[in-house]
Write a protein that holds these residues in place. Structure first.
Motif: not given
Length: 391
Positions: A137, A139, A147, A149-151, A163, A182, A187
């Protein structure tokens, strides 16, 4: 066995059974006659020669590591040598097929259900559909496990992804992209296949890249991207499942690292025999022979390591720390080898026509992707000391 590669000083190729040797030689002939003449122009233009894609399927370079439709799988050693051959001619081509064969198809073969494999794999085997693999990703690189972050969220018969992903090889033209996101419900990192043209999905080519220039890396964005519920891979439910794929493909990157070294060594050796200074070939000079011998030592040590990795894979005994050491060691030695090749060629080493500068630049990407040297050494360090040193 005759006709071994110049860079295979100890003759490791002779460990292959004869039928796999013949298949490897056929691939080598294809790469030398149809691919090598194209690679420098493609690299300079940062464009992928799309007309070559179906040819890779026609010569049997796709999915050989998988048993499929009555065709037996090739050995792990053959699969490694295939990656070496590709990278020896062009690391970009090795990366294209590594992403398609290993990461994308590998994810579906390892994590997909029988129905999912039947849905996507046949067209991918024929290269009528190209795959990509989206984990990294903008970041998140080395820390993506924690870490990411794509959901993804489930809405009825669909999943909705939001994301971004970066550095996605084949991303600009892939038909099927394996995406890790994620799940907001638990989670956990889940695995999805996003088809080209899915609503809310865009791919943008990363420009001004100076390593593996022929590879079409992309920035991917998912904005309310809706995909059918059946596009979630059945066995992709945690990040541990992601590692099942990476454990296999990390060894493939190490083989590509050997091929990149070998290509640079062979180019330097060829040049040294042709280039004359002070009235004789520079291959007759002591310092040049020293560089060539050191390069060959790196290539040979690296090849010996990845051959053993293939043997361990074949037996089902390869550990994560062993794969990590191979990837780290081979790509680190690769940096040294391509630099010495550039030194043999002097000023001519920065001219693309002599190939070496392409290997020199491409070695930098191999050094970093699928786990940086530092991350892989931490995996090894944790194994040998019993202490985790990750942040």
């Amino acid at each position: 066995m005759s006709d071994l590669l110049t860079g295979d000083f100890f003759g490791y190729e002779s460990l292959l059974p004869e039928h796999e040797c013949k298949e490897l030689r056929a691939l080598r002939d294809f790469l030398e006659t149809e691919v090598r003449p194209r690679v420098n122009a493609a690299w300079a233009a940062a464009e992928f020669p799309m007309d070559l894609i179906p040819r890779f399927a026609e010569v049997g370079a796709v999915g050989r590591g998988y048993e499929w439709d009555g065709r037996p799988a090739t050995s792990r050693l053959y699969n490694g040598f295939q990656a070496l051959e590709l990278s020896r001619v062009d690391p970009s081509m090795a990366t294209f097929l590594g992403v398609h064969n290993g990461l994308a198809m590998g994810s579906i073969m390892i994590l997909g259900s029988a129905e999912q494999r039947q849905r996507w794999i046949p067209a991918m085997m024929r290269l009528e559909a190209v795959g990509a693999f989206a984990l990294t990703e903008p970041e998140g690189g080395s820390d993506v496990a924690r870490g990411l972050r794509t959901t993804a969220r489930r809405e009825g018969d669909e999943w909705v992804l939001d994301g971004a992903k970066r550095w996605i090889g084949n991303g600009t033209f892939a038909d099927h992209v394996v995406v890790f996101a994620r799940d907001v419900a638990d989670d956990q990192v889940k695995t999805f296949v996003v088809d080209k043209g899915s609503p809310g999905f865009t791919a943008t080519k990363i420009e001004d890249k100076f390593s593996l220039r022929t590879v079409q890396n992309a920035d991917l964005t998912f904005t309310g991207c809706r995909i059918p519920a059946e596009n979630k891979l059945e066995g992709g439910n945690t990040f541990r499942d992601v590692n099942k794929v990476l454990k296999v493909t990390r060894g493939g990157v190490a083989w590509s690292g050997v091929g990149c070294q070998m290509g640079a060594y062979e180019a330097a050796l060829r040049y040294a025999g042709e280039r004359e200074q002070f009235g004789r070939p520079i291959a007759s000079f002591q310092l040049v022979q020293d560089l060539l011998a050191r390069m060959l030592g790196n290539v040979t040590a690296s090849l010996g390591m990845v051959v053993r990795v293939a043997q361990l894979q074949e037996a089902g005994d390869l550990r994560d720390d062993q794969a990590a050491l191979a990837k780290s060691y081979v790509t680190t030695r690769g940096r040294e080898t391509v630099a010495m090749a550039r030194e043999v060629l002097g000023g001519n080493g920065i001219v693309l026509d002599n190939d070496v500068i392409r290997y020199f630049a491409d070695a930098e990407a191999l050094y970093s992707y699928e786990g940086t040297r530092e991350i892989n050494t931490l995996i090894v360090g944790r194994s040998i000391t019993g202490h985790g040193a990750f942040v």
